[in-house]
Scaffold this motif. Structure first.
Motif, PDB file in Angstrom:
ATOM      1  N   ALA A  96       0.867  -1.251   0.051  1.00  0.00           N
ATOM      2  CA  ALA A  96       0.144   0.149  -0.046  1.00  0.00           C
ATOM      3  C   ALA A  96       0.840   1.122   0.031  1.00  0.00           C
ATOM      4  O   ALA A  96       1.852   1.231   0.606  1.00  0.00           O
ATOM      5  N   THR A  97       0.293   2.342  -0.484  1.00  0.00           N
ATOM      6  CA  THR A  97       0.993   3.592  -0.426  1.00  0.00           C
ATOM      7  C   THR A  97      -0.122   4.459  -0.609  1.00  0.00           C
ATOM      8  O   THR A  97      -1.218   4.348  -0.627  1.00  0.00           O
ATOM      9  N   ALA A  98       0.645   5.897  -0.556  1.00  0.00           N
ATOM     10  CA  ALA A  98      -0.204   7.236  -0.619  1.00  0.00           C
ATOM     11  C   ALA A  98      -1.579   6.904   0.341  1.00  0.00           C
ATOM     12  O   ALA A  98      -1.209   6.893   1.578  1.00  0.00           O
ATOM     13  N   GLU A  99      -2.911   7.281  -0.164  1.00  0.00           N
ATOM     14  CA  GLU A  99      -4.040   7.592   0.611  1.00  0.00           C
ATOM     15  C   GLU A  99      -4.177   6.127   1.558  1.00  0.00           C
ATOM     16  O   GLU A  99      -4.670   6.061   2.340  1.00  0.00           O
ATOM     17  N   ALA A 100      -4.069   4.928   0.853  1.00  0.00           N
ATOM     18  CA  ALA A 100      -4.147   3.669   1.370  1.00  0.00           C
ATOM     19  C   ALA A 100      -3.612   3.422   2.535  1.00  0.00           C
ATOM     20  O   ALA A 100      -4.083   3.204   3.675  1.00  0.00           O
ATOM     21  N   LEU A 101      -2.261   3.704   2.468  1.00  0.00           N
ATOM     22  CA  LEU A 101      -1.274   3.642   3.354  1.00  0.00           C
ATOM     23  C   LEU A 101      -1.425   4.522   4.489  1.00  0.00           C
ATOM     24  O   LEU A 101      -1.634   4.110   5.885  1.00  0.00           O
ATOM     25  N   SER A 102      -2.088   5.726   4.398  1.00  0.00           N
ATOM     26  CA  SER A 102      -2.275   6.678   5.367  1.00  0.00           C
ATOM     27  C   SER A 102      -3.555   6.533   6.194  1.00  0.00           C
ATOM     28  O   SER A 102      -3.451   6.466   7.417  1.00  0.00           O
ATOM     29  N   LYS A 103      -4.638   5.837   5.428  1.00  0.00           N
ATOM     30  CA  LYS A 103      -5.655   5.294   6.007  1.00  0.00           C
ATOM     31  C   LYS A 103      -5.281   4.323   7.208  1.00  0.00           C
ATOM     32  O   LYS A 103      -6.105   4.242   8.315  1.00  0.00           O
ATOM     33  N   MET A 104      -4.537   3.432   6.549  1.00  0.00           N
ATOM     34  CA  MET A 104      -4.186   2.400   7.521  1.00  0.00           C
ATOM     35  C   MET A 104      -3.553   2.693   8.602  1.00  0.00           C
ATOM     36  O   MET A 104      -3.941   2.514   9.874  1.00  0.00           O
ATOM     37  N   SER A 105      -2.390   3.576   8.479  1.00  0.00           N
ATOM     38  CA  SER A 105      -1.719   4.008   9.829  1.00  0.00           C
ATOM     39  C   SER A 105      -2.568   4.888  10.705  1.00  0.00           C
ATOM     40  O   SER A 105      -2.523   4.804  11.818  1.00  0.00           O
ATOM     41  N   ARG A 106      -3.434   5.629  10.161  1.00  0.00           N
ATOM     42  CA  ARG A 106      -4.116   6.525  11.027  1.00  0.00           C
ATOM     43  C   ARG A 106      -5.376   5.634  11.825  1.00  0.00           C
ATOM     44  O   ARG A 106      -5.531   5.986  12.974  1.00  0.00           O
ATOM     45  N   GLY A 107      -5.784   4.696  11.114  1.00  0.00           N
ATOM     46  CA  GLY A 107      -6.525   3.701  11.823  1.00  0.00           C
ATOM     47  C   GLY A 107      -5.949   2.999  12.879  1.00  0.00           C
ATOM     48  O   GLY A 107      -6.595   2.854  14.122  1.00  0.00           O
ATOM     49  N   LEU A 108      -4.880   2.531  12.722  1.00  0.00           N
ATOM     50  CA  LEU A 108      -4.200   1.911  13.607  1.00  0.00           C
ATOM     51  C   LEU A 108      -3.736   2.842  14.709  1.00  0.00           C
ATOM     52  O   LEU A 108      -3.737   2.319  16.008  1.00  0.00           O
ATOM     53  N   TYR A 109      -3.172   4.016  14.469  1.00  0.00           N
ATOM     54  CA  TYR A 109      -2.956   4.958  15.468  1.00  0.00           C
ATOM     55  C   TYR A 109      -4.090   5.282  16.638  1.00  0.00           C
ATOM     56  O   TYR A 109      -3.980   5.205  17.664  1.00  0.00           O
ATOM     57  N   ALA A 110      -5.241   5.250  15.921  1.00  0.00           N
ATOM     58  CA  ALA A 110      -6.416   5.503  16.530  1.00  0.00           C
ATOM     59  C   ALA A 110      -6.541   4.412  17.510  1.00  0.00           C
ATOM     60  O   ALA A 110      -7.204   4.620  18.823  1.00  0.00           O
ATOM     61  N   ASP A 111      -6.663   3.228  16.989  1.00  0.00           N
ATOM     62  CA  ASP A 111      -6.782   2.209  17.975  1.00  0.00           C
ATOM     63  C   ASP A 111      -5.925   2.094  19.056  1.00  0.00           C
ATOM     64  O   ASP A 111      -6.246   1.622  20.209  1.00  0.00           O
ATOM     65  N   ARG A 112      -4.642   2.299  18.759  1.00  0.00           N
ATOM     66  CA  ARG A 112      -3.597   2.227  20.057  1.00  0.00           C
ATOM     67  C   ARG A 112      -3.800   3.395  20.976  1.00  0.00           C
ATOM     68  O   ARG A 112      -3.866   2.938  22.044  1.00  0.00           O
ATOM     69  N   TYR A 113      -4.329   4.472  20.515  1.00  0.00           N
ATOM     70  CA  TYR A 113      -4.703   5.636  21.327  1.00  0.00           C
ATOM     71  C   TYR A 113      -5.738   5.124  22.165  1.00  0.00           C
ATOM     72  O   TYR A 113      -5.966   5.521  23.262  1.00  0.00           O
ATOM     73  N   ASN A 114      -6.810   4.559  21.550  1.00  0.00           N
ATOM     74  CA  ASN A 114      -8.083   3.954  22.563  1.00  0.00           C
ATOM     75  C   ASN A 114      -7.793   2.846  23.136  1.00  0.00           C
ATOM     76  O   ASN A 114      -8.800   2.198  23.776  1.00  0.00           O
ATOM     77  N   GLY A 115      -6.654   2.318  23.191  1.00  0.00           N
ATOM     78  CA  GLY A 115      -6.537   0.867  23.991  1.00  0.00           C
ATOM     79  C   GLY A 115      -7.094  -0.290  23.330  1.00  0.00           C
ATOM     80  O   GLY A 115      -7.567  -1.283  23.901  1.00  0.00           O
ATOM     81  N   LEU A 116      -7.081  -0.343  21.799  1.00  0.00           N
ATOM     82  CA  LEU A 116      -8.034  -1.515  21.124  1.00  0.00           C
ATOM     83  C   LEU A 116      -6.758  -2.463  20.249  1.00  0.00           C
ATOM     84  O   LEU A 116      -5.751  -1.802  19.662  1.00  0.00           O
ATOM     85  N   VAL A 117      -7.026  -3.716  20.209  1.00  0.00           N
ATOM     86  CA  VAL A 117      -6.301  -4.527  19.081  1.00  0.00           C
ATOM     87  C   VAL A 117      -7.122  -5.083  18.335  1.00  0.00           C
ATOM     88  O   VAL A 117      -8.700  -5.221  18.734  1.00  0.00           O
ATOM     89  N   THR A 118      -6.839  -5.597  16.945  1.00  0.00           N
ATOM     90  CA  THR A 118      -8.020  -6.491  16.387  1.00  0.00           C
ATOM     91  C   THR A 118      -7.484  -7.620  16.283  1.00  0.00           C
ATOM     92  O   THR A 118      -6.055  -8.027  15.825  1.00  0.00           O
ATOM     93  N   LYS A 119      -8.290  -8.831  16.540  1.00  0.00           N
ATOM     94  CA  LYS A 119      -7.929 -10.278  16.252  1.00  0.00           C
ATOM     95  C   LYS A 119      -8.790 -10.982  15.108  1.00  0.00           C
ATOM     96  O   LYS A 119      -9.859 -10.665  14.777  1.00  0.00           O
ATOM     97  N   GLY A 120      -8.048 -12.163  14.421  1.00  0.00           N
ATOM     98  CA  GLY A 120      -8.600 -12.577  13.498  1.00  0.00           C
ATOM     99  C   GLY A 120      -8.093 -12.088  12.023  1.00  0.00           C
ATOM    100  O   GLY A 120      -7.237 -11.385  12.024  1.00  0.00           O
ATOM    101  N   LYS A 121      -8.958 -12.312  10.908  1.00  0.00           N
ATOM    102  CA  LYS A 121      -8.491 -12.018   9.805  1.00  0.00           C
ATOM    103  C   LYS A 121      -9.966 -11.584   9.081  1.00  0.00           C
ATOM    104  O   LYS A 121     -10.799 -12.157   9.113  1.00  0.00           O
ATOM    105  N   PRO A 122      -9.676 -10.617   7.931  1.00  0.00           N
ATOM    106  CA  PRO A 122     -10.813 -10.377   7.297  1.00  0.00           C
ATOM    107  C   PRO A 122     -10.816 -11.208   6.051  1.00  0.00           C
ATOM    108  O   PRO A 122      -9.890 -12.087   5.703  1.00  0.00           O
ATOM    109  N   GLU A 123     -11.963 -11.397   5.401  1.00  0.00           N
ATOM    110  CA  GLU A 123     -12.405 -12.433   4.513  1.00  0.00           C
ATOM    111  C   GLU A 123     -12.502 -11.523   2.956  1.00  0.00           C
ATOM    112  O   GLU A 123     -13.214 -10.745   3.119  1.00  0.00           O
ATOM    113  N   ASN A 124     -11.744 -11.721   2.178  1.00  0.00           N
ATOM    114  CA  ASN A 124     -11.943 -10.895   0.967  1.00  0.00           C
ATOM    115  C   ASN A 124     -12.454 -11.782  -0.474  1.00  0.00           C
ATOM    116  O   ASN A 124     -11.866 -12.890  -0.642  1.00  0.00           O
ATOM    117  N   SER A 125     -13.111 -11.129  -1.301  1.00  0.00           N
ATOM    118  CA  SER A 125     -13.402 -11.892  -2.509  1.00  0.00           C
ATOM    119  C   SER A 125     -13.390 -10.532  -3.689  1.00  0.00           C
ATOM    120  O   SER A 125     -14.242 -10.215  -4.230  1.00  0.00           O
TER     121      SER A 125
END
Length: 197
Positions: A96-125
């Motif tokens: 990922a790069t550009a806006e996609a990378l930024s969205k992921m980083s910002r989302g993970l930062y928000a989760d870290r700030y809010n004391g959250l982690v994510t378990k499991g995996k997404p399913e894609n088609s």
């Protein structure tokens, strides 16, 4: 995680309903198909033709396969980083790069700030919606019906599930572009609400 403004899957998803990377992408119908099986990170093998040793691979087919591999790789990298909400993980930039990378980083930062982690995996088609230009592709637009039912957020302090809404199937648009070094990376994506596919 939150596929939307990532890591806040369920809270930020509404703001990501509009795919900001391009106005030309239209929402396609979600269904699993051959796109999911084309997730090889290498170029497709060349088929033999009668009277010749090998045929040159079709540029559009090669682009489709490499773009889908990058798209699936992005979600895999995201799922791995989300287990600790590592918003600075170097693996996030592999696919990922550009806006996609930024969205992921910002989302993970928000989760870290809010004391959250994510378990499991997404399913894609994922399926390819368009390839541009057809003769020498540099952009592949992908539609997906992603499912985060088994990719859930938990509180770090007590290990309990976070109350961030139900998981489910969501329509996703993504743009994947060919970089100057020949690699393919997701440059943007947008995720809609549960039940949109």
């Amino acid at each position: 995680m939150t596929w939307g403004y990532v890591m806040n899957w369920r809270k930020a998803r509404i703001g990501l309903a509009v795919f900001t990377a391009t106005a030309s992408i239209t929402l396609g119908a979600c269904s699993s198909g051959e796109g999911a099986s084309q997730a090889s990170p290498t170029a497709p093998s060349q088929a033999s033709l009668p009277g010749s040793t090998t045929a040159v691979a079709d540029p559009a087919d090669t682009a489709k396969q490499l773009a889908i591999a990058a798209y699936l790789g992005m979600w895999s990298d995201m799922a791995e980083a989300a287990t600790t909400s590592d918003w600075q993980s170097s693996k996030l930039a592999r696919n990922a790069t550009a806006e996609a990378l930024s969205k992921m980083s910002r989302g993970l930062y928000a989760d870290r700030y809010n004391g959250l982690v994510t378990k499991g995996k997404p399913e894609n088609s994922p399926q390819v919606e368009s390839v541009e230009p057809a003769d020498n592709p540099t952009t592949v637009n992908i539609v997906d019906c992603g499912d985060d039912s088994h990719w859930l957020k938990y509180r770090i302090d007590n290990g309990q599930p976070a109350e961030d809404g139900p998981g489910g199937r969501r329509h996703i648009n993504a743009m994947v572009k060919k970089a100057v070094d020949g690699s393919w990376k997701v440059t943007d994506f947008a995720i809609q609400d549960v039940g949109t596919c």
